[in-house]
Scaffold this motif. Sequence first.
Motif, mmCIF file in Angstrom:
data_model
loop_
_atom_site.group_PDB
_atom_site.id
_atom_site.type_symbol
_atom_site.label_atom_id
_atom_site.label_comp_id
_atom_site.label_asym_id
_atom_site.label_seq_id
_atom_site.Cartn_x
_atom_site.Cartn_y
_atom_site.Cartn_z
ATOM 1 N N TYR A 69 -87.089 57.703 47.145
ATOM 2 C CA TYR A 69 -86.174 57.060 46.211
ATOM 3 C C TYR A 69 -85.713 55.705 46.735
ATOM 4 O O TYR A 69 -85.351 54.829 45.960
ATOM 5 C CB TYR A 69 -84.974 57.953 45.897
ATOM 6 C CG TYR A 69 -85.250 58.932 44.786
ATOM 7 C CD1 TYR A 69 -85.618 58.496 43.530
ATOM 8 C CD2 TYR A 69 -85.143 60.301 44.993
ATOM 9 C CE1 TYR A 69 -85.881 59.380 42.503
ATOM 10 C CE2 TYR A 69 -85.392 61.206 43.975
ATOM 11 C CZ TYR A 69 -85.760 60.735 42.733
ATOM 12 O OH TYR A 69 -86.016 61.618 41.727
ATOM 13 N N LEU A 115 -85.269 66.659 39.649
ATOM 14 C CA LEU A 115 -84.148 65.745 39.896
ATOM 15 C C LEU A 115 -83.945 64.802 38.712
ATOM 16 O O LEU A 115 -82.814 64.505 38.330
ATOM 17 C CB LEU A 115 -84.387 64.934 41.173
ATOM 18 C CG LEU A 115 -84.226 65.684 42.492
ATOM 19 C CD1 LEU A 115 -84.693 64.825 43.659
ATOM 20 C CD2 LEU A 115 -82.782 66.106 42.695
ATOM 21 N N ASP A 116 -85.036 64.354 38.120
ATOM 22 C CA ASP A 116 -84.962 63.493 36.949
ATOM 23 C C ASP A 116 -84.307 64.231 35.775
ATOM 24 O O ASP A 116 -83.448 63.685 35.087
ATOM 25 C CB ASP A 116 -86.356 63.002 36.577
ATOM 26 C CG ASP A 116 -86.339 61.927 35.512
ATOM 27 O OD1 ASP A 116 -85.490 61.015 35.598
ATOM 28 O OD2 ASP A 116 -87.181 61.996 34.598
ATOM 29 N N SER A 117 -84.688 65.486 35.581
ATOM 30 C CA SER A 117 -84.091 66.303 34.510
ATOM 31 C C SER A 117 -82.605 66.520 34.755
ATOM 32 O O SER A 117 -81.794 66.465 33.826
ATOM 33 C CB SER A 117 -84.790 67.648 34.417
ATOM 34 O OG SER A 117 -86.116 67.495 34.011
ATOM 35 N N LEU A 118 -82.249 66.770 36.010
ATOM 36 C CA LEU A 118 -80.840 66.948 36.352
ATOM 37 C C LEU A 118 -80.052 65.683 36.059
ATOM 38 O O LEU A 118 -78.952 65.731 35.483
ATOM 39 C CB LEU A 118 -80.706 67.325 37.835
ATOM 40 C CG LEU A 118 -79.295 67.455 38.375
ATOM 41 C CD1 LEU A 118 -78.534 68.576 37.668
ATOM 42 C CD2 LEU A 118 -79.326 67.706 39.883
ATOM 43 N N GLN A 119 -80.628 64.517 36.407
ATOM 44 C CA GLN A 119 -79.944 63.254 36.134
ATOM 45 C C GLN A 119 -79.744 63.031 34.648
ATOM 46 O O GLN A 119 -78.697 62.587 34.198
ATOM 47 C CB GLN A 119 -80.723 62.083 36.747
ATOM 48 C CG GLN A 119 -80.027 60.751 36.605
ATOM 49 C CD GLN A 119 -78.683 60.715 37.319
ATOM 50 O OE1 GLN A 119 -78.590 61.087 38.479
ATOM 51 N NE2 GLN A 119 -77.645 60.286 36.631
ATOM 52 N N LYS A 120 -80.770 63.359 33.848
ATOM 53 C CA LYS A 120 -80.645 63.216 32.393
ATOM 54 C C LYS A 120 -79.550 64.120 31.846
ATOM 55 O O LYS A 120 -78.792 63.732 30.965
ATOM 56 C CB LYS A 120 -81.984 63.521 31.722
ATOM 57 C CG LYS A 120 -83.010 62.435 31.919
ATOM 58 C CD LYS A 120 -84.352 62.790 31.325
ATOM 59 C CE LYS A 120 -85.366 61.698 31.629
ATOM 60 N NZ LYS A 120 -86.715 62.061 31.237
ATOM 61 N N HIS A 121 -79.450 65.321 32.385
ATOM 62 C CA HIS A 121 -78.401 66.262 31.970
ATOM 63 C C HIS A 121 -77.022 65.703 32.324
ATOM 64 O O HIS A 121 -76.104 65.738 31.493
ATOM 65 C CB HIS A 121 -78.618 67.624 32.624
ATOM 66 C CG HIS A 121 -77.554 68.611 32.318
ATOM 67 N ND1 HIS A 121 -77.463 69.246 31.100
ATOM 68 C CD2 HIS A 121 -76.523 69.071 33.064
ATOM 69 C CE1 HIS A 121 -76.426 70.055 31.105
ATOM 70 N NE2 HIS A 121 -75.839 69.971 32.299
ATOM 71 N N ILE A 122 -76.892 65.171 33.533
ATOM 72 C CA ILE A 122 -75.613 64.574 33.965
ATOM 73 C C ILE A 122 -75.262 63.389 33.084
ATOM 74 O O ILE A 122 -74.120 63.245 32.644
ATOM 75 C CB ILE A 122 -75.701 64.167 35.453
ATOM 76 C CG1 ILE A 122 -75.779 65.406 36.336
ATOM 77 C CG2 ILE A 122 -74.524 63.283 35.843
ATOM 78 C CD1 ILE A 122 -76.139 65.115 37.787
ATOM 79 N N ASP A 123 -76.248 62.533 32.808
ATOM 80 C CA ASP A 123 -76.014 61.362 31.965
ATOM 81 C C ASP A 123 -75.598 61.751 30.552
ATOM 82 O O ASP A 123 -74.763 61.066 29.936
ATOM 83 C CB ASP A 123 -77.272 60.483 31.894
ATOM 84 C CG ASP A 123 -77.563 59.795 33.214
ATOM 85 O OD1 ASP A 123 -76.690 59.751 34.106
ATOM 86 O OD2 ASP A 123 -78.708 59.321 33.365
#
Length: 113
Positions: A25, A102-110
């Motif tokens: 990252y 991790l990308d899916s988690l970030q989208k969920h958080i966003d």
Amino acid sequence: MNTNEKKISRKIAPSKSANMVETIYGCKWSLTLYQLLKEGINRPGEMVRCVDGLTTKVLNQCLKRNVEFGILEKEVFNELPPRVEYRVTELGEQFLAILDQLDSLQKHIDSQN
């Protein structure tokens, strides 16, 4: 609690995999590199031509790091002109699946903000 019962030992973070995630990252081109590989672009010259702002020097550093981690493998063909191709390893497939999570988690958080 009975003093004879076993206690849970302290959980220690997985240092090698955490270092891989931080390094990948931290490199702004690694995720783009994985995208290129998914699209079947596996030769360095073609990668540089496909991405604005990506230089051969930076790409080679990024590829080298990924090979050292075992995420990618480098295949050198005994031809003239020289030909080199990169592929995602079995470990790399597992690692990329984690990055997708991790990308899916970030989208969920966003989406919650």
